[in-house]
Design a protein around this motif. Structure first.
Motif, PDB file in Angstrom:
ATOM      1  N   UNK A 135      34.607  44.450  28.491  1.00 29.23           N
ATOM      2  CA  UNK A 135      33.656  43.433  28.044  1.00 29.23           C
ATOM      3  C   UNK A 135      34.210  42.030  28.274  1.00 29.23           C
ATOM      4  N   UNK A 136      35.535  41.857  28.061  1.00 29.39           N
ATOM      5  CA  UNK A 136      36.147  40.547  28.283  1.00 29.39           C
ATOM      6  C   UNK A 136      36.139  40.192  29.769  1.00 29.39           C
ATOM      7  N   UNK A 137      36.410  41.167  30.624  1.00 34.52           N
ATOM      8  CA  UNK A 137      36.362  40.912  32.084  1.00 34.52           C
ATOM      9  C   UNK A 137      34.936  40.572  32.521  1.00 34.52           C
ATOM     10  N   UNK A 138      33.964  41.235  31.914  1.00 37.84           N
ATOM     11  CA  UNK A 138      32.569  40.956  32.258  1.00 37.84           C
ATOM     12  C   UNK A 138      32.219  39.507  31.928  1.00 37.84           C
ATOM     13  N   UNK A 139      32.766  38.988  30.828  1.00 40.97           N
ATOM     14  CA  UNK A 139      32.493  37.600  30.459  1.00 40.97           C
ATOM     15  C   UNK A 139      33.125  36.637  31.467  1.00 40.97           C
ATOM     16  N   UNK A 140      34.317  36.962  31.977  1.00 44.30           N
ATOM     17  CA  UNK A 140      34.931  36.074  32.980  1.00 44.30           C
ATOM     18  C   UNK A 140      34.114  36.039  34.267  1.00 44.30           C
ATOM     19  N   UNK A 157      33.962  29.698  34.997  1.00 38.62           N
ATOM     20  CA  UNK A 157      34.515  28.350  34.860  1.00 38.62           C
ATOM     21  C   UNK A 157      34.673  27.921  33.404  1.00 38.62           C
ATOM     22  N   UNK A 158      34.492  28.864  32.492  1.00 39.36           N
ATOM     23  CA  UNK A 158      34.629  28.571  31.069  1.00 39.36           C
ATOM     24  C   UNK A 158      36.004  29.031  30.594  1.00 39.36           C
ATOM     25  N   UNK A 159      36.853  28.120  30.098  1.00 42.09           N
ATOM     26  CA  UNK A 159      38.196  28.537  29.662  1.00 42.09           C
ATOM     27  C   UNK A 159      38.169  29.551  28.523  1.00 42.09           C
ATOM     28  N   UNK A 160      37.107  29.524  27.724  1.00 39.81           N
ATOM     29  CA  UNK A 160      36.989  30.480  26.609  1.00 39.81           C
ATOM     30  C   UNK A 160      36.990  31.918  27.139  1.00 39.81           C
ATOM     31  N   UNK A 161      36.380  32.126  28.288  1.00 41.00           N
ATOM     32  CA  UNK A 161      36.313  33.473  28.866  1.00 41.00           C
ATOM     33  C   UNK A 161      37.709  34.032  29.107  1.00 41.00           C
ATOM     34  N   UNK A 162      38.562  33.211  29.709  1.00 38.42           N
ATOM     35  CA  UNK A 162      39.909  33.690  30.051  1.00 38.42           C
ATOM     36  C   UNK A 162      40.828  33.702  28.830  1.00 38.42           C
ATOM     37  N   UNK A 210      39.784  34.588  25.869  1.00 39.93           N
ATOM     38  CA  UNK A 210      39.418  35.851  25.235  1.00 39.93           C
ATOM     39  C   UNK A 210      40.044  37.026  25.981  1.00 39.93           C
ATOM     40  N   UNK A 211      39.987  37.004  27.298  1.00 35.08           N
ATOM     41  CA  UNK A 211      40.583  38.079  28.090  1.00 35.08           C
ATOM     42  C   UNK A 211      42.083  38.165  27.843  1.00 35.08           C
ATOM     43  N   UNK A 212      42.740  37.008  27.789  1.00 35.77           N
ATOM     44  CA  UNK A 212      44.181  37.004  27.526  1.00 35.77           C
ATOM     45  C   UNK A 212      44.523  37.596  26.178  1.00 35.77           C
ATOM     46  N   UNK A 213      43.696  37.301  25.180  1.00 32.52           N
ATOM     47  CA  UNK A 213      43.936  37.869  23.850  1.00 32.52           C
ATOM     48  C   UNK A 213      43.836  39.381  23.851  1.00 32.52           C
ATOM     49  N   UNK A 214      42.831  39.910  24.564  1.00 29.16           N
ATOM     50  CA  UNK A 214      42.679  41.374  24.649  1.00 29.16           C
ATOM     51  C   UNK A 214      43.858  41.979  25.407  1.00 29.16           C
ATOM     52  N   UNK A 215      44.252  41.345  26.498  1.00 30.00           N
ATOM     53  CA  UNK A 215      45.386  41.861  27.277  1.00 30.00           C
ATOM     54  C   UNK A 215      46.669  41.861  26.452  1.00 30.00           C
ATOM     55  N   UNK A 216      46.840  40.826  25.654  1.00 30.18           N
ATOM     56  CA  UNK A 216      48.029  40.772  24.800  1.00 30.18           C
ATOM     57  C   UNK A 216      48.008  41.910  23.785  1.00 30.18           C
ATOM     58  N   UNK A 217      46.823  42.168  23.225  1.00 28.42           N
ATOM     59  CA  UNK A 217      46.688  43.279  22.280  1.00 28.42           C
ATOM     60  C   UNK A 217      46.971  44.617  22.951  1.00 28.42           C
ATOM     61  N   UNK A 218      46.723  44.683  24.267  1.00 25.50           N
ATOM     62  CA  UNK A 218      46.965  45.900  25.032  1.00 25.50           C
ATOM     63  C   UNK A 218      48.391  45.953  25.611  1.00 25.50           C
ATOM     64  N   UNK A 219      49.232  45.003  25.197  1.00 25.45           N
ATOM     65  CA  UNK A 219      50.643  44.932  25.636  1.00 25.45           C
ATOM     66  C   UNK A 219      50.791  44.565  27.113  1.00 25.45           C
ATOM     67  N   UNK A 220      49.742  44.004  27.700  1.00 20.89           N
ATOM     68  CA  UNK A 220      49.821  43.544  29.092  1.00 20.89           C
ATOM     69  C   UNK A 220      50.191  42.059  29.076  1.00 20.89           C
ATOM     70  N   UNK A 221      51.476  41.784  28.892  1.00 19.98           N
ATOM     71  CA  UNK A 221      51.914  40.402  28.735  1.00 19.98           C
ATOM     72  C   UNK A 221      51.746  39.603  30.031  1.00 19.98           C
ATOM     73  N   UNK A 222      52.016  40.222  31.156  1.00 17.08           N
ATOM     74  CA  UNK A 222      51.867  39.513  32.436  1.00 17.08           C
ATOM     75  C   UNK A 222      50.405  39.139  32.659  1.00 17.08           C
ATOM     76  N   UNK A 223      49.507  40.082  32.409  1.00 14.11           N
ATOM     77  CA  UNK A 223      48.090  39.802  32.569  1.00 14.11           C
ATOM     78  C   UNK A 223      47.613  38.736  31.593  1.00 14.11           C
TER      79      UNK A 223
END
Length: 508
Positions: A43-48, A53-58, A60-73
């Motif tokens: 869902x977060x990728x779909x928003x990006x 061009x909205x920084x909120x999209x990325x 949000x995606x970064x927050x989900x990736x962090x929760x998923x332990x994908x620190x690089x992403x």
């Protein structure tokens, strides 16, 4: 209660308008709350893709990736958000948090400096940098300088002033907090958040009467709302003015009769003032207003417990269980059955409850804590083990299992303590347990580091200071141990640790 239908509606809403993102954000958080990380990520990728061009999209995606332990992403997403909006503070703060975890604070400092070079009067950037520096352990003068600079940029904004007051309070400098609060109140005399902060600072500085005056002024500025009255009641209670606290709560109750916390606080204070009859009248009123609210019967049971009327308390708790069969209420019923001499009935009820509710944690914790108080360590360990079987990250259960393991020689004790410390790195009790176990195992230097940190986090906990002194003595650091023990002996407080410290001093 129909989660699947709700999610479908959110998905439909998200697809309607490409210029809106509220439904997308709600959808992501709904998936996260349900523990479905893969759907949240999708869902977060779909928003990006929808709003590239909205920084909120990325963000949000970064927050989900962090929760998923994908620190690089996550880092890449936060950097993309910042590239889209160079003054976007949430992304800068997220990256700074990652830099701090990676032990690269200078990277965050360089990033904040670059942002300020482009936007030198941005209050939010300065506040974010100040928060980062405080977390990074920077000297107080450096953090204060950043906050004062933010105040100077926009003297009529309350945000920087509130951040300065709160920083001084966190740093245990009430006089500095009071000075900042007084300046803020002079600049913004009718700002309710500033007046509230002034009251907190006055209380911290020991000026209780002035704090009460400030809260009464807050009440005048916010007529018709219960929240200022609740703050007034809490301050009266903390300063021993229980009758005035009760009066304030009754005023708040008229404004917010649906607020159950007011009912609970009011009954608690009435019991503290040894007014069980009035407390019971309050409970009866609550039950009349909300007959399906289990808490009304729980409070009734609590009132009867205070009067040691166990049969009446048992009846009330059973009524509460009919309305809301929760472990917290079940634990109260088990306790009252034990108090009234119905141990067999308590055992039968407990066995049936655990058989029907095998994943209930509240009753397990109650049984474990009771066994621990009674020094029934094996039984306590059994219950705490069952708790972490359901909640692997339950810090209380892990910490207590570690302590019991230290007493019984369980080789897993240190592992339990290390898990608890990883989950709660700033919990003084957890660090104390780990430190003592490490010292006992011969890892004295590591143990002392944790014990020193525990002492720093909770300087008023003399039990922790005594453990620190014992470990210092065991490590041969007798002068440091003597100094700590002497401080315990000389405290004006009447504490059990005084006698133990005095006995230990004789051995050094």
């Amino acid at each position: 209660g129909d989660a699947e239908f709700g999610l479908r509606e959110l998905e439909a809403a998200a697809s309607i308008d490409p210029n809106q993102n509220q439904a997308d954000i709600a959808l992501v958080f709904s998936h996260l709350r349900r523990g479905d990380g893969s759907k949240a990520l999708a869902a977060a990728r779909a928003l990006t893709e929808k709003q590239p061009k909205n920084p909120v999209s990325f963000q949000l995606l970064g927050g989900v990736q962090l929760a998923q332990k994908d620190r690089a992403g996550a880092r890449a997403s936060f950097e993309r958000a910042l590239a889209l909006a160079p003054s976007y503070v949430p992304a800068a703060s997220s990256l700074a948090e990652m830099d701090l975890a990676d032990k690269k604070p200078d990277a965050a400092r360089s990033r904040f400096a670059a942002m300020l070079a482009k936007d030198p009067k941005n209050e939010q950037i300065l506040l974010a940098q100040a928060e980062f520096e405080a977390r990074a352990g920077a000297p107080a003068k450096d953090v204060t300088a950043l906050l004062l600079k933010a105040v100077a940029i926009n003297p009529q904004s309350p945000n920087a002033r509130l951040a300065l007051i709160n920083y001084h309070l966190r740093a245990k400098d009430p006089r500095a907090a009071l000075g900042a609060a007084q300046e803020a109140a002079a600049a913004l005399p009718n700002d309710t958040r500033v007046i509230e902060a002034l009251a907190f600072a006055q209380e911290a500085a020991g000026e209780t009467n002035q704090a009460l005056e400030s809260l009464n002024r807050l009440i005048a500025l916010r007529p018709g709302t219960a929240e200022p009255l609740l703050k007034l009641a809490a301050l009266h209670a903390r300063s021993g003015g229980y009758e005035r606290a009760i009066e304030a709560l009754k005023r708040a109750q008229k404004l917010a009769p649906e607020n159950r916390q007011i009912d609970r606080d009011l009954v608690g204070l009435l019991l503290l003032q040894r007014k069980p009859e009035e407390a019971l009248r309050q409970v009866r009123d609550l039950q009349a207003r909300a007959p399906k609210y289990a808490g009304g019967f729980v409070l009734e049971g609590d009132v009867f417990i205070a009067q040691r009327k166990f049969a009446e308390a048992e009846r009330a708790y059973r009524e509460a269980l009919k309305l809301e069969p929760t472990g917290a209420v079940a634990a109260k019923l088990i306790a009252v059955l034990g108090e009234s001499g119905k141990s067999k009935e308590a055992e039968t009820f407990t066995a049936r409850w655990l058989a029907e509710q095998p994943r209930d944690v509240a009753v397990r914790l109650f049984l474990a804590d009771r066994a621990l108080r009674q020094r029934e360590l094996k039984a306590a360990a059994t219950h705490y083990t069952a708790v972490i079987g359901v909640e692997p990250n339950n810090v209380v259960a892990l910490n207590n299992l570690a302590w019991i393991g230290g007493e019984t020689g369980d080789p897993k004790a240190v592992a339990y303590a290390e898990r608890a410390a990883k989950l709660a790195p700033n919990n003084a009790s957890v660090l104390d347990t780990l430190g003592m176990l490490l010292v006992k195992r011969g890892e004295t230097e590591r143990g002392l580091q944790h014990l020193a940190q525990a002492r720093k986090l909770a300087p008023a906990r003399f039990d922790l200071r005594l453990n620190h002194a014992r470990a210092l003595a065991a490590a041969g650091q007798k002068e440091a141990a003597r100094k700590e023990l002497q401080a315990i002996v000389e405290t004006k407080e009447e504490i059990a640790e005084k006698r133990v410290a005095a006995e230990l001093l004789k051995t050094l």
